[in-house]
Design a protein around this motif. Structure first.
Motif, PDB file in Angstrom:
ATOM      1  N   ALA A 140       0.829  -1.212   0.000  1.00 50.01           N
ATOM      2  CA  ALA A 140       0.000   0.000   0.000  1.00 50.01           C
ATOM      3  C   ALA A 140       0.860   1.257   0.000  1.00 50.01           C
ATOM      4  O   ALA A 140       0.588   2.219  -0.736  1.00 50.01           O
ATOM      5  CB  ALA A 140      -0.930  -0.010   1.210  1.00 50.01           C
ATOM      6  N   ALA A 141       1.904   1.278   0.818  1.00 46.17           N
ATOM      7  CA  ALA A 141       2.764   2.466   0.899  1.00 46.17           C
ATOM      8  C   ALA A 141       3.566   2.665  -0.386  1.00 46.17           C
ATOM      9  O   ALA A 141       3.821   3.804  -0.791  1.00 46.17           O
ATOM     10  CB  ALA A 141       3.701   2.358   2.094  1.00 46.17           C
ATOM     11  N   ALA A 142       3.972   1.568  -1.024  1.00 43.68           N
ATOM     12  CA  ALA A 142       4.685   1.692  -2.305  1.00 43.68           C
ATOM     13  C   ALA A 142       3.783   2.362  -3.334  1.00 43.68           C
ATOM     14  O   ALA A 142       4.242   3.208  -4.129  1.00 43.68           O
ATOM     15  CB  ALA A 142       5.127   0.315  -2.787  1.00 43.68           C
ATOM     16  N   GLU A 143       2.509   1.996  -3.318  1.00 41.93           N
ATOM     17  CA  GLU A 143       1.550   2.625  -4.232  1.00 41.93           C
ATOM     18  C   GLU A 143       1.386   4.105  -3.918  1.00 41.93           C
ATOM     19  O   GLU A 143       1.387   4.955  -4.816  1.00 41.93           O
ATOM     20  CB  GLU A 143       0.201   1.919  -4.129  1.00 41.93           C
ATOM     21  CG  GLU A 143      -0.895   2.554  -4.964  1.00 41.93           C
ATOM     22  CD  GLU A 143      -2.258   1.949  -4.707  1.00 41.93           C
ATOM     23  OE1 GLU A 143      -3.260   2.703  -4.774  1.00 41.93           O
ATOM     24  OE2 GLU A 143      -2.331   0.740  -4.432  1.00 41.93           O
ATOM     25  N   LEU A 144       1.287   4.443  -2.649  1.00 39.56           N
ATOM     26  CA  LEU A 144       1.119   5.839  -2.245  1.00 39.56           C
ATOM     27  C   LEU A 144       2.356   6.667  -2.577  1.00 39.56           C
ATOM     28  O   LEU A 144       2.258   7.822  -3.009  1.00 39.56           O
ATOM     29  CB  LEU A 144       0.816   5.912  -0.747  1.00 39.56           C
ATOM     30  CG  LEU A 144      -0.553   5.389  -0.309  1.00 39.56           C
ATOM     31  CD1 LEU A 144      -0.607   5.264   1.207  1.00 39.56           C
ATOM     32  CD2 LEU A 144      -1.667   6.303  -0.815  1.00 39.56           C
ATOM     33  N   ALA A 145       3.529   6.074  -2.383  1.00 42.49           N
ATOM     34  CA  ALA A 145       4.784   6.806  -2.646  1.00 42.49           C
ATOM     35  C   ALA A 145       4.954   7.134  -4.125  1.00 42.49           C
ATOM     36  O   ALA A 145       5.620   8.118  -4.474  1.00 42.49           O
ATOM     37  CB  ALA A 145       5.973   5.989  -2.152  1.00 42.49           C
ATOM     38  N   ALA A 146       4.358   6.320  -4.997  1.00 46.49           N
ATOM     39  CA  ALA A 146       4.512   6.519  -6.440  1.00 46.49           C
ATOM     40  C   ALA A 146       3.529   7.537  -7.007  1.00 46.49           C
ATOM     41  O   ALA A 146       3.633   7.910  -8.176  1.00 46.49           O
ATOM     42  CB  ALA A 146       4.347   5.181  -7.156  1.00 46.49           C
ATOM     43  N   ARG A 147       2.592   8.006  -6.232  1.00 46.40           N
ATOM     44  CA  ARG A 147       1.578   8.936  -6.727  1.00 46.40           C
ATOM     45  C   ARG A 147       2.150  10.347  -6.879  1.00 46.40           C
ATOM     46  O   ARG A 147       3.014  10.771  -6.102  1.00 46.40           O
ATOM     47  CB  ARG A 147       0.379   8.971  -5.779  1.00 46.40           C
ATOM     48  CG  ARG A 147      -0.408   7.667  -5.720  1.00 46.40           C
ATOM     49  CD  ARG A 147      -1.666   7.833  -4.897  1.00 46.40           C
ATOM     50  NE  ARG A 147      -2.453   6.607  -4.852  1.00 46.40           N
ATOM     51  CZ  ARG A 147      -3.662   6.512  -4.285  1.00 46.40           C
ATOM     52  NH1 ARG A 147      -4.213   7.585  -3.720  1.00 46.40           N
ATOM     53  NH2 ARG A 147      -4.310   5.359  -4.295  1.00 46.40           N
ATOM     54  N   ALA A 148       1.611  11.050  -7.868  1.00 49.01           N
ATOM     55  CA  ALA A 148       2.021  12.445  -8.057  1.00 49.01           C
ATOM     56  C   ALA A 148       1.614  13.297  -6.867  1.00 49.01           C
ATOM     57  O   ALA A 148       2.326  14.230  -6.473  1.00 49.01           O
ATOM     58  CB  ALA A 148       1.409  12.989  -9.348  1.00 49.01           C
ATOM     59  N   ASP A 149       0.452  12.970  -6.268  1.00 43.51           N
ATOM     60  CA  ASP A 149      -0.021  13.691  -5.079  1.00 43.51           C
ATOM     61  C   ASP A 149       0.318  12.905  -3.816  1.00 43.51           C
ATOM     62  O   ASP A 149      -0.535  12.686  -2.967  1.00 43.51           O
ATOM     63  CB  ASP A 149      -1.528  13.939  -5.167  1.00 43.51           C
ATOM     64  CG  ASP A 149      -2.313  12.629  -5.302  1.00 43.51           C
ATOM     65  OD1 ASP A 149      -1.703  11.588  -5.647  1.00 43.51           O
ATOM     66  OD2 ASP A 149      -3.539  12.649  -5.063  1.00 43.51           O
ATOM     67  N   ARG A 150       1.566  12.516  -3.726  1.00 45.40           N
ATOM     68  CA  ARG A 150       2.036  11.693  -2.601  1.00 45.40           C
ATOM     69  C   ARG A 150       1.620  12.301  -1.258  1.00 45.40           C
ATOM     70  O   ARG A 150       1.750  13.522  -1.043  1.00 45.40           O
ATOM     71  CB  ARG A 150       3.551  11.583  -2.664  1.00 45.40           C
ATOM     72  CG  ARG A 150       4.151  10.638  -1.623  1.00 45.40           C
ATOM     73  CD  ARG A 150       5.650  10.733  -1.655  1.00 45.40           C
ATOM     74  NE  ARG A 150       6.122  11.990  -1.075  1.00 45.40           N
ATOM     75  CZ  ARG A 150       7.145  12.692  -1.551  1.00 45.40           C
ATOM     76  NH1 ARG A 150       7.790  12.296  -2.630  1.00 45.40           N
ATOM     77  NH2 ARG A 150       7.514  13.812  -0.950  1.00 45.40           N
ATOM     78  N   PRO A 151       1.132  11.486  -0.328  1.00 50.96           N
ATOM     79  CA  PRO A 151       0.762  12.030   0.989  1.00 50.96           C
ATOM     80  C   PRO A 151       1.977  12.472   1.779  1.00 50.96           C
ATOM     81  O   PRO A 151       3.095  11.998   1.541  1.00 50.96           O
ATOM     82  CB  PRO A 151       0.077  10.834   1.669  1.00 50.96           C
ATOM     83  CG  PRO A 151       0.644   9.628   0.994  1.00 50.96           C
ATOM     84  CD  PRO A 151       0.879  10.041  -0.432  1.00 50.96           C
ATOM     85  N   ASP A 152       1.752  13.394   2.718  1.00 48.77           N
ATOM     86  CA  ASP A 152       2.852  13.792   3.598  1.00 48.77           C
ATOM     87  C   ASP A 152       2.753  13.085   4.955  1.00 48.77           C
ATOM     88  O   ASP A 152       3.569  13.312   5.840  1.00 48.77           O
ATOM     89  CB  ASP A 152       2.915  15.307   3.784  1.00 48.77           C
ATOM     90  CG  ASP A 152       1.634  15.899   4.361  1.00 48.77           C
ATOM     91  OD1 ASP A 152       0.744  15.133   4.782  1.00 48.77           O
ATOM     92  OD2 ASP A 152       1.519  17.142   4.395  1.00 48.77           O
TER      93      ASP A 152
END
Length: 358
Positions: A224-236
Motif C-alpha cells: 500500500a505504501a509503495a503505491e502511495l509513494a509513487a503517486r504524483a499527489d504523494r501524501p505527507d
C-alpha cells in the motif's frame, strides 16, 4: 450457570449415576428405555463428558479455552502472553485454537472445547457477536473480545474509533495535511472502526481523504505504501490501521528513497513490541496488549466462579488507547508549535526508544 454434571443427567433421567456412565461409555448392559432417557437428558442439559474434569460432581478442568482469528503475529503473541501470565497465577491452563476468520471454523473450535474447558475467551473481529453467541456452548461462561457491543454478553472492546481520531489529530497538529490511511480488511470490525475514525477526523479538519486497503500484515502495508509513494499527489503522512502495516509502510517508503518523518510521517496502532525497536521509532496507539489479555483471563475466571449467581455480568468493557509519540511523526517543521485540543492529543510521550512497553 455452571455446566451440567453427570449427576444432573442422572437426576433428570431418573436413573442412577452408574446407569448414565454405562450409557455414555458403552461399558455394561442397559435397556433401550434407559438409554433413551439418558440421551434425552444429555441433550436437554447439553452435557459433555470429559476425562480432564477434576470430579464428576464439579466438572472443573482448571483449563480456559481461547479462540483467536489467527495465531500469527506480535499482537496475538502478546495477547496470549498476558493471558498465560494470568492463568498461571490463578492455577489455570490454556487451550488455544484459531478460527481462521471463519464463522464455521469458530463454531467447530468452540464445539471441540466443550467438556474440556471451564470457560471460553473468543476474539471475534470478523464476526457479528450476536450471531456468534447463538452458536456458543450452552452454559459455558464466555467472554467476547473485539466483537462489537457484545450482544448482552460479557465483552471487552478497544475504542478503535477514538484511537484513530487521536492518530489523525496528532498528524494534523504536526502540520500534515495530505494524510492517507492504510486500512485493515473489509468486514473486520476493528478495521472498519479505525477507518471511520480516520474519515471523521479528516472531515472535521476539512481535509481530503485517501484510503488504500491492507490486510493487517507487513506485506500489505509495504504494498500500500509503495503505491502511495509513487503517486504524483504523494501524501505527507500515513496512518496505518495497525503496527505491522506501519512497519511494512516504513520499509516501502525507505525503499522509495523517502525519509520518515521528513518526507512522510507515519503512525500505527496497537504498540506491539517492534514499534519501539524500528528506526525511526513508530508513533502508535498503545493498547497494552498483554495487560488486556491478562485482564480478560481474570474476568473470565470471575465469571466461572460466579456461575449461577442471580446478577449476571453482561458489561462491555472499553479499552481506551493512548497516543505514544515517537520519531516517526516528528513535526514537519522544527519551529512549529501545537496548541489546544490537538496539543493534548499529541502530548502523551513514549518511554525511551526501544523500550518494551509491556
Amino acid at each position: 450457570m455452571k455446566a451440567a454434571t453427570i449427576r444432573d443427567v442422572a437426576e433428570r433421567a431418573d436413573v442412577s449415576v452408574a446407569s448414565v456412565s454405562r450409557v455414555l461409555t458403552g461399558a455394561g448392559p442397559v435397556t433401550d428405555a434407559t438409554r433413551k432417557k439418558v440421551m434425552e437428558a444429555v441433550e436437554a442439559l447439553q452435557y459433555v463428558p470429559h476425562s480432564g474434569a477434576r470430579s464428576l460432581s464439579t466438572s472443573k478442568t482448571q483449563t480456559i479455552g481461547v479462540i483467536l482469528p489467527d495465531l500469527y503475529g506480535e499482537f496475538f503473541s502478546e495477547l496470549i502472553r498476558g493471558m498465560d501470565v494470568g492463568a498461571r497465577a490463578l492455577g489455570y491452563h490454556l487451550i488455544v485454537s484459531s478460527s481462521h476468520d471463519d464463522a464455521e471454523e469458530a463454531s467447530a473450535a468452540i464445539r471441540s472445547m466443550r467438556g474440556r474447558v471451564d470457560g471460553l475467551i473468543v476474539l471475534s473481529p470478523h464476526l457479528d457477536a450476536a450471531n456468534l453467541a447463538t452458536s456458543l456452548a450452552g452454559r459455558l461462561p464466555i467472554l467476547l473480545m473485539n466483537g462489537g457491543d457484545g450482544a448482552g454478553r460479557p465483552s471487552i472492546v478497544v475504542d478503535n474509533h477514538g484511537g484513530a481520531v487521536q492518530a489523525v489529530e496528532h498528524l494534523i497538529a504536526t502540520g500534515r495535511r495530505r494524510i492517507a490511511h492504510i486500512s485493515g480488511p473489509t468486514g473486520n470490525l476493528e478495521a472498519e472502526a479505525r477507518l471511520a475514525g480516520y474519515l471523521e477526523a479528516m472531515a472535521r479538519a476539512n481535509l481530503p481523504t485517501t484510503v488504500v486497503e491492507g490486510a493487517f500484515t507487513q506485506a500489505s502495508g509495504h504494498k500500500a505504501a509503495a503505491e502511495l509513494a509513487a503517486r504524483a499527489d504523494r501524501p505527507d503522512a500515513i496512518f496505518a490501521g495497525n503496527d505491522m502495516m506501519a512497519v511494512g509502510a516504513m520499509l516501502a517508503l525507505q525503499d522509495a528513497g523517502l525519509a520518515v518523518p521528513e518526507d512522510v510521517a507515519l503512525v500505527g496502532f496497537d504498540d506491539v513490541p517492534i514499534a519501539g525497536l524500528v528506526r525511526p521509532g513508530l508513533t502508535t496507539l498503545r493498547i497494552r496488549i498483554a495487560d488486556t489479555g491478562r485482564s480478560a483471563l481474570e474476568r473470565l475466571v470471575r465469571l466461572i466462579n460466579a456461575a449461577g449467581e442471580a446478577v449476571a455480568d453482561t458489561a462491555c468493557e472499553v479499552v481506551r488507547p493512548e497516543l505514544v509519540v515517537r520519531p516517526s511523526s516528528n513535526p514537519a517543521t522544527q519551529t512549529q508549535t501545537v496548541s489546544g485540543a490537538r496539543a493534548r492529543a499529541a502530548a502523551v510521550t513514549s518511554p525511551l526508544e526501544g523500550e518494551n512497553p509491556q
